[in-house]
Design an enzyme around this catalytic site. Structure first.
Site, mmCIF file in Angstrom:
data_model
loop_
_atom_site.group_PDB
_atom_site.id
_atom_site.type_symbol
_atom_site.label_atom_id
_atom_site.label_comp_id
_atom_site.label_asym_id
_atom_site.label_seq_id
_atom_site.Cartn_x
_atom_site.Cartn_y
_atom_site.Cartn_z
ATOM 1 N N ARG A 78 44.832 47.045 29.786
ATOM 2 C CA ARG A 78 44.019 46.875 28.571
ATOM 3 C C ARG A 78 43.872 45.389 28.294
ATOM 4 N NH1 ARG A 78 41.101 50.552 26.483
ATOM 5 N NH2 ARG A 78 41.280 49.522 24.462
ATOM 6 N N HIS A 83 49.614 39.327 37.696
ATOM 7 C CA HIS A 83 48.245 39.536 38.168
ATOM 8 C C HIS A 83 48.245 39.504 39.693
ATOM 9 C CE1 HIS A 83 43.887 39.455 37.977
ATOM 10 N NE2 HIS A 83 43.920 38.544 38.927
ATOM 11 N N SER A 123 55.656 50.480 38.845
ATOM 12 C CA SER A 123 56.632 49.983 39.832
ATOM 13 C C SER A 123 57.141 48.595 39.449
ATOM 14 C CB SER A 123 56.051 49.994 41.246
ATOM 15 O OG SER A 123 55.096 48.987 41.412
HETATM 16 C C1 GRF Z 1 50.014 45.751 40.099
HETATM 17 O O1 GRF Z 1 49.428 45.265 41.271
HETATM 18 C C2 GRF Z 1 49.699 44.844 38.955
HETATM 19 O O2 GRF Z 1 49.738 43.495 39.281
HETATM 20 C C3 GRF Z 1 48.286 45.274 38.666
HETATM 21 O O3 GRF Z 1 48.315 46.689 38.770
HETATM 22 C C4 GRF Z 1 49.337 47.060 39.661
HETATM 23 C C5 GRF Z 1 50.240 47.959 38.878
HETATM 24 O O4 GRF Z 1 51.333 48.368 39.561
HETATM 25 N N1 GRF Z 1 47.816 44.786 37.409
HETATM 26 P P1 GRF Z 1 52.564 49.073 38.851
HETATM 27 O O5 GRF Z 1 52.054 49.967 37.739
HETATM 28 O O6 GRF Z 1 53.497 48.006 38.344
HETATM 29 O O7 GRF Z 1 53.171 49.885 39.945
#
Ligand code: GRF
Length: 199
Positions: free
Chosen positions: A100, A118, A14
């Site tokens: 990763r 993050h 997303s």
């Molecule tokens: C987000 O909260 C990102 O910060 C974290 O994992 C989630 C991934 O969301 N590391 P997406 O794949 O961008 O929907």
């Protein structure tokens, strides 16, 4: 200037989709000569790949399970990314839910042009399970951070942050969903600022 952006994902994507939409909406091509050139996943089944394809963006899978060591996976990943270096304009690499840990050699190779999002207000809650840990700690506010990636996990210079209230009755899931909407906003904002600075 021609600037290629490569986005790395592992799942839903997303944040990647929000970046692609921001690039279209805010005309990153016209203003900065920048385009999202490729989306790379370490998982074949990452659903975000379908969205990227639907937008006509090149996609690649570099499956980490096919490489015996982290370093060998990272070497292959770096090769795929480096194909998007434009003459005189190194590719910008955006980690967007890319689950990763990257080796020091990889991080150093893309130093200054490797960005991560993050889901916490760094330096609080580095690592995983940030939302549950914020709830367990009784935090009244949570949030998200966009930062440059350095070899030490989740410790690079902060580019953008968003603060999100923790509400009565929140679970890790409801808090994560509220934070995610703000991730989409601040990631695009941080990248716009980086592109502006490079133009
Ligand atoms: C987000 O909260 C990102 O910060 C974290 O994992 C989630 C991934 O969301 N590391 P997406 O794949 O961008 O929907």
């Amino acid at each position: 200037m021609k600037k290629n952006i490569v986005i790395l994902i592992s799942g839903g994507g997303s944040n990647m989709a929000a970046l692609v939409r921001a690039a279209q909406r805010d005309d990153w091509a016209g203003r900065f000569g920048a385009r999202v050139a490729a989306v790379i996943s370490n998982k074949q089944e990452a659903v975000g790949l379908d969205f990227a394809k639907s937008q006509g963006i090149e996609t690649h899978v570099v499956d980490h399970r096919l490489y015996p060591t982290r370093e060998e996976f990272d070497i292959r990943l770096a090769e795929v990314i480096s194909a998007y270096d434009a003459p005189g304009s190194p590719v910008l690499v955006l980690l967007a839910g890319f689950m990763r840990i990257l080796s020091q050699a990889f991080v150093e190779k893309f130093s200054g042009r490797l960005v991560n999002i993050h889901p916490s207000l760094l330096p609080a809650f580095e690592g995983l399970h940030t939302h549950q840990r914020a709830l367990d700690a009784g935090c009244k506010f949570a949030g998200a951070t966009v930062h440059l990636v350095t070899p030490q996990l989740d410790k690079g210079p902060i580019l953008e942050q968003a603060v999100v209230p923790v509400l009565e009755g929140d679970t890790a899931q409801t808090l994560a969903a509220r934070v995610l909407t703000q991730e989409h906003v601040i990631y695009a904002k941080a990248v716009t600022r980086l592109l502006q600075a490079q133009t």
